[in-house]
Design a protein around this motif. Structure first.
Motif, mmCIF file in Angstrom:
data_model
loop_
_atom_site.group_PDB
_atom_site.id
_atom_site.type_symbol
_atom_site.label_atom_id
_atom_site.label_comp_id
_atom_site.label_asym_id
_atom_site.label_seq_id
_atom_site.Cartn_x
_atom_site.Cartn_y
_atom_site.Cartn_z
ATOM 1 N N PRO A 124 0.710 -1.212 -0.148
ATOM 2 C CA PRO A 124 -0.019 -0.051 0.197
ATOM 3 C C PRO A 124 0.913 1.340 -0.009
ATOM 4 O O PRO A 124 0.400 2.206 -0.397
ATOM 5 C CB PRO A 124 -0.777 -0.102 1.384
ATOM 6 C CG PRO A 124 -0.176 -1.094 2.241
ATOM 7 C CD PRO A 124 0.751 -2.269 1.154
ATOM 8 N N GLN A 125 2.327 1.187 0.359
ATOM 9 C CA GLN A 125 2.991 2.352 0.618
ATOM 10 C C GLN A 125 3.280 2.899 -0.745
ATOM 11 O O GLN A 125 3.394 4.168 -1.101
ATOM 12 C CB GLN A 125 4.156 1.794 1.272
ATOM 13 C CG GLN A 125 4.140 1.907 2.645
ATOM 14 C CD GLN A 125 3.664 0.334 3.135
ATOM 15 O OE1 GLN A 125 3.240 -0.612 2.340
ATOM 16 N NE2 GLN A 125 3.234 0.194 4.427
ATOM 17 N N TYR B 226 1.312 2.766 -3.578
ATOM 18 C CA TYR B 226 0.011 3.582 -3.946
ATOM 19 C C TYR B 226 -0.234 5.035 -3.320
ATOM 20 O O TYR B 226 -0.481 5.944 -3.518
ATOM 21 C CB TYR B 226 -1.240 2.752 -4.189
ATOM 22 C CG TYR B 226 -0.771 1.431 -5.054
ATOM 23 C CD1 TYR B 226 -1.064 1.588 -6.187
ATOM 24 C CD2 TYR B 226 -0.555 0.223 -4.355
ATOM 25 C CE1 TYR B 226 -0.958 0.503 -7.274
ATOM 26 C CE2 TYR B 226 -0.385 -0.689 -5.067
ATOM 27 C CZ TYR B 226 -0.321 -0.715 -6.556
ATOM 28 O OH TYR B 226 -0.104 -1.549 -7.466
ATOM 29 N N LEU B 227 0.058 5.025 -1.986
ATOM 30 C CA LEU B 227 -0.207 6.044 -1.023
ATOM 31 C C LEU B 227 0.952 7.112 -1.394
ATOM 32 O O LEU B 227 0.457 8.268 -1.498
ATOM 33 C CB LEU B 227 0.027 5.721 0.629
ATOM 34 C CG LEU B 227 -1.156 4.949 0.983
ATOM 35 C CD1 LEU B 227 -0.874 4.455 2.449
ATOM 36 C CD2 LEU B 227 -2.521 5.681 0.932
ATOM 37 N N VAL C 246 0.101 8.776 -4.696
ATOM 38 C CA VAL C 246 -1.133 9.365 -4.744
ATOM 39 C C VAL C 246 -0.464 11.001 -4.490
ATOM 40 O O VAL C 246 -0.800 11.833 -4.834
ATOM 41 C CB VAL C 246 -2.248 9.086 -3.958
ATOM 42 C CG1 VAL C 246 -3.018 10.224 -3.472
ATOM 43 C CG2 VAL C 246 -2.857 7.839 -4.718
ATOM 44 N N THR C 247 0.479 10.895 -3.251
ATOM 45 C CA THR C 247 0.941 11.984 -2.621
ATOM 46 C C THR C 247 1.772 12.872 -3.804
ATOM 47 O O THR C 247 1.588 14.057 -3.902
ATOM 48 C CB THR C 247 1.777 11.745 -1.578
ATOM 49 O OG1 THR C 247 1.022 11.094 -0.293
ATOM 50 C CG2 THR C 247 2.292 13.005 -0.907
ATOM 51 N N SER D 27 -3.214 11.194 2.268
ATOM 52 C CA SER D 27 -2.644 9.962 1.581
ATOM 53 C C SER D 27 -1.282 9.638 2.306
ATOM 54 O O SER D 27 -0.947 8.752 2.713
ATOM 55 C CB SER D 27 -2.433 10.017 0.189
ATOM 56 O OG SER D 27 -1.719 9.193 -0.401
ATOM 57 N N HIS D 28 -0.250 10.779 2.513
ATOM 58 C CA HIS D 28 0.955 10.571 2.955
ATOM 59 C C HIS D 28 0.807 10.337 4.498
ATOM 60 O O HIS D 28 1.566 9.560 5.146
ATOM 61 C CB HIS D 28 1.737 11.885 2.810
ATOM 62 C CG HIS D 28 3.135 11.764 3.457
ATOM 63 N ND1 HIS D 28 3.461 12.473 4.458
ATOM 64 C CD2 HIS D 28 4.136 11.166 2.840
ATOM 65 C CE1 HIS D 28 4.789 12.315 4.820
ATOM 66 N NE2 HIS D 28 5.325 11.431 3.839
ATOM 67 N N SER D 29 -0.068 10.845 5.279
ATOM 68 C CA SER D 29 -0.357 10.619 6.729
ATOM 69 C C SER D 29 -0.535 9.166 6.892
ATOM 70 O O SER D 29 -0.263 8.473 8.023
ATOM 71 C CB SER D 29 -1.339 11.339 7.370
ATOM 72 O OG SER D 29 -2.776 10.996 6.957
ATOM 73 N N LEU D 30 -1.105 8.311 5.893
ATOM 74 C CA LEU D 30 -1.483 6.999 5.978
ATOM 75 C C LEU D 30 -0.067 5.972 5.705
ATOM 76 O O LEU D 30 -0.372 4.727 5.931
ATOM 77 C CB LEU D 30 -2.651 6.583 5.105
ATOM 78 C CG LEU D 30 -3.794 7.330 5.269
ATOM 79 C CD1 LEU D 30 -4.846 6.995 4.252
ATOM 80 C CD2 LEU D 30 -4.613 6.978 6.797
ATOM 81 N N ILE D 31 0.998 6.424 5.171
ATOM 82 C CA ILE D 31 2.113 5.563 5.066
ATOM 83 C C ILE D 31 2.776 5.199 6.401
ATOM 84 O O ILE D 31 3.098 6.023 7.252
ATOM 85 C CB ILE D 31 3.163 6.584 4.349
ATOM 86 C CG1 ILE D 31 2.615 6.727 2.938
ATOM 87 C CG2 ILE D 31 4.279 5.615 3.940
ATOM 88 C CD1 ILE D 31 3.542 7.694 1.914
#
Length: 340
Positions: A72-73, A75-76, A79-80, A315-319
């Protein structure tokens, strides 16, 4: 060009010569760089470098090129990257006409064609400064913190732009113009910084061995941003212009409209599509107290850029760190050389 009539082929715009000089310059610089780059000596170590305590573990755990697509990293972070690049490229693509459309009527002696060109140069300088400055900052505070600065920090920069526009139009003050220039240059600097530190960020997440081809896949987001950013911003500006003209049409006397354009008010949409109907022509027919909406045509697009930054920040905070299952153990370099 300003409105008027021009005969094709009557002069040299300089575009062909400019592109030829750029192409020759790129060729010389890139070929010289490629021929100069050499592999360092195997015992070379940068000054102050401290080798990891367990090099076989620290340097040989990597996510493969195929494996990175399952994280997932990837794609996250993609997106960022897309959000940051899209907003920056969108601003760069309309910088000169935006400066003229927004401020030339309020500050005609300041915001000239030369000033607009200098503004574009300032944006290019911001791009370069971001690549250098944020790279140094990332070395001190880390790529993740720097990316947080890019995303969360760009939101107020974009939100400040419409207020600066309104302040200049209503007061004619140069201070909000300076804030506008500074905000957009800083936003472009963030885009430049992203390109500078993204490979290092990828290496910290996925390991260093495959960072080259992994970065190539991340550049797909850059290619998409190059198409989406300018086209979306121009589309939003066009829609805002159409909406503004429809609002002006409602304020114009129908009889005066038909006398001027030779068609009834109901034909306004078709006249807009054929470029016969413009904001400046409608303002000549509208009541004198109506303000020119042209300086505000980019507001919706700018607010959308701020929303895009918010999406990139979320998006970046979810990495999170990549799960151990995605890493593979590579053979030590000495063993690989022995097999060869």
């Amino acid at each position: 060009l300003a409105e008027g009539y021009y005969v094709a082929g009557t002069g040299n715009s300089g575009s062909a010569a400019t592109l030829a000089v750029m192409g020759a310059s790129y060729f010389v610089v890139l070929m010289a760089s490629a021929l100069t780059m050499k592999r360092p000596h195997q015992n070379y170590s940068p000054a102050g470098y401290i080798a990891p305590a367990n090099p076989t573990v620290a340097s040989n755990l990597n996510v493969t090129v195929d494996g990175v697509m399952k994280t997932p990293q990837f794609y996250l972070l993609g997106v960022t990257f897309f959000c940051l690049a899209t907003s920056g490229m969108g601003i760069m693509s309309v910088a000169k006409p935006m400066m003229s459309d927004v401020f030339s009527s309020a500050l005609p002696t300041v915001v000239t064609a030369a000033f607009a060109s200098q503004y574009v140069m300032a944006l290019a300088g911001g791009n370069l400064s971001g690549r250098l400055g944020y790279a140094m900052l990332s070395d001190k505070v880390g790529a993740r913190t720097t990316f947080n600065l890019f995303t969360w920090g760009s939101i107020p920069l974009f939100l400040a732009v419409p207020y600066c526009v309104d302040a200049v139009i209503n007061t004619g003050n140069l201070l909000p113009l300076g804030i506008f220039v500074g905000s957009t240059v800083a936003a472009i600097g963030s885009m430049g910084g992203v390109y500078a530190i993204l490979p290092a960020y990828e290496a910290s997440l996925f390991g260093t061995k495959y960072v080259g081809p992994i970065h190539g896949r991340f550049l797909l987001a850059s290619s998409a941003a190059a198409m989406v950013g300018p086209s979306t911003l121009l589309w939003m500006r066009s829609r805002a212009e159409v909406d503004a003209m429809h609002d002006l049409v409602k304020q114009v006397d129908p009889a005066k409209f038909e006398q001027t354009f030779g068609a009834p008010v109901t034909s306004a949409s078709s006249l807009m599509e054929s470029k016969v109907l413009t904001i400046s022509k409608l303002l000549e027919l509208a009541p004198r107290q109506l303000a020119d909406p042209t300086p505000y045509l980019y507001n919706t697009a700018i607010y959308s850029m701020a929303g895009l930054m918010l999406l990139g920040a979320i998006s970046h905070s979810l990495i999170r760190p990549v799960a151990a299952k995605h890493f593979v153990q590579d053979e030590p370099a000495a063993l690989e050389e022995t097999k060869k």
